[in-house]
Motif scaffolding. Structure first.
Motif, PDB file in Angstrom:
ATOM      1  N   MET A  25       0.769  -1.246  -0.043  1.00  0.00           N
ATOM      2  CA  MET A  25      -0.053   0.054   0.008  1.00  0.00           C
ATOM      3  C   MET A  25       0.868   1.294   0.061  1.00  0.00           C
ATOM      4  SD  MET A  25      -3.291  -0.204  -0.308  1.00  0.00           S
ATOM      5  CE  MET A  25      -4.727   0.793  -0.042  1.00  0.00           C
TER       6      MET A  25
ATOM      7  N   GLU B  81       1.076   4.313  -2.727  1.00  0.00           N
ATOM      8  CA  GLU B  81       1.064   5.763  -2.459  1.00  0.00           C
ATOM      9  C   GLU B  81       2.179   6.335  -2.801  1.00  0.00           C
ATOM     10  OE1 GLU B  81       0.476   6.526   1.665  1.00  0.00           O
ATOM     11  OE2 GLU B  81      -1.699   5.751   1.668  1.00  0.00           O
TER      12      GLU B  81
ATOM     13  N   PRO C 132      -9.815  14.197  -7.296  1.00  0.00           N
ATOM     14  CA  PRO C 132      -8.736  13.128  -7.284  1.00  0.00           C
ATOM     15  C   PRO C 132      -8.578  12.256  -8.390  1.00  0.00           C
ATOM     16  CG  PRO C 132     -10.867  12.364  -5.983  1.00  0.00           C
ATOM     17  CD  PRO C 132     -10.885  14.022  -6.579  1.00  0.00           C
ATOM     18  N   ARG C 133      -9.603  12.404  -9.284  1.00  0.00           N
ATOM     19  CA  ARG C 133      -9.459  11.560 -10.551  1.00  0.00           C
ATOM     20  C   ARG C 133      -8.543  12.109 -11.457  1.00  0.00           C
ATOM     21  NH1 ARG C 133     -15.948  11.535 -12.152  1.00  0.00           N
ATOM     22  NH2 ARG C 133     -15.312  13.734 -11.167  1.00  0.00           N
TER      23      ARG C 133
ATOM     24  N   ASP D 166      -4.994  11.329 -10.449  1.00  0.00           N
ATOM     25  CA  ASP D 166      -5.034  10.039 -10.736  1.00  0.00           C
ATOM     26  C   ASP D 166      -4.820   9.756 -12.276  1.00  0.00           C
ATOM     27  OD1 ASP D 166      -4.693   9.651  -8.178  1.00  0.00           O
ATOM     28  OD2 ASP D 166      -6.332   8.557  -7.897  1.00  0.00           O
TER      29      ASP D 166
END
Lengths: 305, 340
Positions: free
Chosen positions: B1, B5, B331-332, B335
Motif C-alpha cells: 500500500m 502511495e 482526485p480523478r 490519478d
C-alpha cells in the motif's frame, strides 16, 4: 411496518412505473421484491424515500407505522431518512460522490443524523467495512470511489446504508456485481440484521431464497404474486413466477425468459402477462383481480373465484 | 500500500511537471508567433517613428539615414536576426524603449498593467461571487421563481454589446445625473484616502459594466453545471441518506460544480490584461487596452511585443493554475482517470 395502499407512480409522458400496488412489509422481516428490469421495483424504493424526480406523480398511501409518508413536508421526511429509513443504492459507479472519500461517505449519515464526531463516525465506517470484508479497510476509507472495484463499491454502499442503524432498510440490488463469495458475505450480514425490517429489490433469486421471509413478484408495474418465501420457491402460483423459477440454472433453465413488454390490446387492457403466458385464456383479456388463496395473493384469473 | 502511495505521488508529480512543461513550450510558441504576426503588419515602423514627411524626405534624398534609424531601433538585418535579437531581449527581460515616446517599455507597460488589473480583478471577483452564488441557487432549484427571473435578466444582459451598455450608463449616470466622473482614473493632486476614494469613484461605472457581463455569463455557466450535477445518482443518494439540503448543496453539488467553474474563472483571470479593452476606451481608462490600441496604430513594436507577451504569459499561467487547482479538487485528475 410499512403498508402500501394503491400506490401508483406515473412519470411525465404517461409512463406508469407502478400501478395500484398494495403491499405490507412486516416488522423485522425481510421482504424481497423480484421481477425483471423496468417492472417498477427500484421506483418503489425511491417512492418510499420520496427521492423520485419532480416529473413523477405519486398517488395512494405509503404508511410508515400509520403515518402517510406522502403527506409529510420535505423537512419532516428528511428527518425520517437516515433515522427511520436507510437506503442501500445500486452500486453503479455513479452512486458515490467522486470527490469525497469512501470512508467519509459511509460515515456521513452518522455525523449528520446522530451528531457523531468525525473520528467516531469514521471509526464506525471502518468497522462496517470490516464486517463486509472489504480488506485494508483503513486505507480504503481514505480512498476515493474511482479506486474501488465494482464489488467493493457495492459493499461500501451496503455499509453506508447499514451504518445508520435505522430500523427499516431499503436495499436496491445489494448483490449486483458481486461474486459468489461476496454474495455470501452480504447474505450473511442481511440475515444477521434480525432487528431490522428489510425491503430489498433483487434480480438474484438464489439470494432472495436465502434472505427473504416474504416475496413480492412484480411484472410490468404491478405486483402479480405475494407470499411467504418458502411457499413461493416450493409452489409458485402465477405463471410468471413459475417461469422465472424454471429459468433458474438449478431448475434446468427450462423457461425462455426473453423480455417482452405487453404489446397486444389484451396485454395492455387485461392481464399484463397475457402476451407471454402459456396458460392464457379468454378471460385474461380483462384485468385480473388480486385473488387471495391460503394467505397468498395472486393476480391471475386461474385463482380467481 | 505504501509503495502504491509512492507510485501515486510520483504519478501526480509527473502530471504537474507535464503541465508545466507544456505551459513553457506554449509560451515559447506564442513568443515566436507574436513576433511573426507583428512583423507581418503592413507599413514601415520607421515611418511612424519619423512621421510621413520626414520619412519620405529621407527615403528620396538620404536613404542611408533611414538605415541608420533602422539600426538605432534594432529594425535592421534579416527577420531571423531580428527574431534572435527579440528572443535575447525576452530572456534577459530587456524590452527596450518605445518607438514613439522613447520611454522604457517595461515601465510603461507595468504602470498601465496595474490600472487594468485593478479594474479587471475587481470585476472578476464580484462577478465570480455573485454569478457563482446566484447560479448555484438557480441551478439547484431549476424552474423555480428565482431561476426564471434571473435567467431572463441575465440572458437579456448577455445580448447587449458591452460598449453599448457602457455608453448608456455613461450618459445616464455621468452626463445626466453627474453621479460618476465621465472618464479618467483619479482626480488630480490627491493623496492618501481621498485618492483611494477618488479611484473607487472613477472605477465604479467601468467595474459595474464589466461585472454585469461577467456575472451573467458566470451565472448561466454555474446554473448549467449545478442543474446537471443535482440530478446525478450520488446527489439522490445523499438526499436518501437524510443529509440536510444545505450540506447536499455545499458538500456534494458545489464541490463537483467547482471543477468546471474554477477553470472558467481562471481563464477569465488569464484574460485580465486584454479583456476590458473596449470598456477602457469608453471610460478613458489609461490601462493596457488603450496602450495596445495606440501601440498597434503607431507600429510601436517593442510596446506591442511586450503587451502581447504579457497577455500570453498571463493566459498560459492561469491555465496552469486552473489545472493545478482542478487536480487538487478532483482526485480523478490527480490519478489521471478519464471521466465524463
Amino acid at each position: 411496518m410499512i403498508e402500501i395502499n394503491k400506490l401508483s407512480v406515473v412519470f411525465r409522458g404517461g409512463l406508469t412505473a407502478i400501478d395500484c400496488l398494495d403491499l405490507t412489509v412486516p416488522e423485522k422481516e425481510n421482504t424481497v421484491i423480484i421481477g425483471e428490469s423496468g417492472s417498477g421495483k427500484s421506483v418503489l424504493l425511491a417512492a418510499i424515500l420520496r427521492i423520485l424526480p419532480a416529473s413523477a406523480q405519486v398517488s395512494g398511501e405509503l404508511l410508515l407505522d400509520g403515518t402517510d409518508l406522502l403527506s409529510l413536508g420535505e423537512k419532516e421526511m428528511n428527518e425520517l431518512r437516515g433515522t427511520r429509513l436507510a437506503y442501500i443504492p445500486q452500486g453503479g459507479g455513479s452512486s458515490m460522490n467522486p470527490l469525497l472519500t469512501v470512508g467519509y461517505q459511509i460515515a456521513e449519515p452518522l455525523m449528520e443524523k446522530r451528531a457523531a464526531s468525525r473520528r467516531t463516525a469514521l471509526s464506525a465506517a471502518v468497522d462496517w467495512m470490516k464486517r463486509l470484508n472489504l480488506g485494508s479497510e483503513e486505507k480504503l476509507a481514505a480512498a476515493y470511489p474511482h479506486t474501488l472495484s465494482g464489488g467493493m463499491r457495492q459493499r461500501a454502499l451496503i455499509a453506508m446504508g447499514a451504518i445508520t442503524g435505522a430500523p427499516i432498510l431499503l436495499a436496491d440490488e445489494p448483490t449486483k456485481g458481486l461474486d459468489g463469495e461476496r454474495i455470501e458475505t452480504v447474505t450473511d450480514l442481511l440475515r444477521r440484521l434480525t432487528d431490522r425490517t428489510i425491503l430489498c429489490v433483487s434480480h438474484d433469486l438464489r439470494f432472495a431464497r436465502l434472505v427473504a421471509d416474504k416475496i413480492c413478484v412484480m411484472y410490468a408495474a404491478q405486483a402479480v404474486e405475494q407470499c411467504d418465501s418458502g411457499a413461493f420457491f416450493s409452489e409458485p402460483l402465477h405463471p410468471y413466477s413459475r417461469m422465472i423459477l424454471e429459468a433458474m440454472p438449478e431448475n434446468g433453465l427450462k423457461a425462455d425468459m426473453g423480455f417482452a413488454p405487453p404489446h397486444s390490446e389484451a396485454g395492455r387492457m387485461g392481464c399484463r402477462f397475457y402476451d407471454r403466458c402459456p396458460r392464457r385464456g379468454a378471460k385474461c383479456a380483462q384485468a385480473p383481480p388480486m385473488a387471495e388463496r391460503e394467505g397468498r395473493k395472486v393476480r391471475c384469473w386461474l385463482y380467481a373465484d | 500500500m505504501e509503495n502504491q502511495e509512492q507510485r501515486l505521488g510520483i504519478k501526480r508529480l509527473r502530471l504537474a511537471a507535464g503541465y508545466l512543461l507544456r505551459a513553457v513550450a506554449l509560451v515559447f510558441a506564442i513568443i515566436s508567433i507574436n513576433f511573426i504576426l507583428i512583423h507581418l503588419m503592413p507599413g514601415d515602423p520607421v515611418m511612424h517613428i519619423l512621421g510621413d514627411e520626414q520619412y519620405f524626405t529621407l527615403y528620396n534624398q538620404f536613404p542611408e539615414k533611414l538605415d541608420e534609424v533602422r539600426a538605432q531601433y534594432s529594425l535592421d538585418g534579416s527577420l531571423l536576426t531580428q527574431y534572435l535579437r527579440y528572443l535575447e531581449q525576452v530572456v534577459t527581460l530587456q524590452f527596450g524603449h518605445s518607438f514613439i515616446g522613447g520611454e522604457s517599455v517595461a515601465k510603461t507597460v507595468l504602470f498601465r498593467m496595474k490600472w487594468t488589473a485593478l479594474l479587471a480583478l475587481s470585476a472578476i471577483a464580484i462577478s465570480a461571487l455573485l454569478g457563482g452564488a446566484l447560479g448555484v441557487l438557480a441551478g439547484y432549484r431549476k424552474g423555480g421563481r428565482l431561476d426564471r427571473a434571473l435567467t431572463g435578466l441575465f440572458l437579456f444582459l448577455e445580448t447587449i454589446p458591452a460598449n453599448c451598455l457602457a455608453l448608456i450608463l455613461l450618459v445616464i449616470f455621468s452626463y445626466k445625473l453627474h453621479w460618476f466622473p465621465v472618464g479618467g482614473m483619479v482626480s488630480g493632486r490627491l493623496s492618501g484616502w481621498p485618492r483611494v476614494l477618488s479611484v473607487l469613484h472613477h472605477m465604479a461605472l467601468p467595474v459595474l459594466v464589466l461585472s454585469l457581463f461577467r456575472t451573467s455569463s458566470n451565472f448561466l455557466l454555474m446554473k448549467s453545471y449545478v442543474s446537471q450535477i443535482r440530478d446525478e445518482d450520488y446527489i439522490v443518494v445523499a438526499v436518501a441518506k437524510g443529509i440536510s439540503r444545505r450540506h447536499v448543496l455545499f458538500r456534494h453539488v458545489l464541490k463537483n460544480a467547482l471543477v468546471p467553474f474554477v477553470t472558467t474563472i481562471c481563464l477569465q483571470v488569464g484574460h485580465i490584461l486584454s479583456g476590458s479593452m473596449l470598456i477602457e476606451v469608453v471610460f478613458s481608462w489609461k490601462g493596457m487596452g488603450t496602450l495596445i490600441y495606440d501601440a498597434v496604430n503607431n507600429r510601436d513594436y517593442p510596446t506591442v511585443q511586450m503587451c502581447f507577451l504579457l497577455i500570453a504569459v498571463c493566459v498560459v499561467f492561469f491555465n496552469f493554475v486552473s489545472d493545478m487547482l482542478c487536480m487538487r479538487i478532483d482526485p480523478r485528475i490527480q490519478d489521471g482517470v478519464q471521466h465524463g
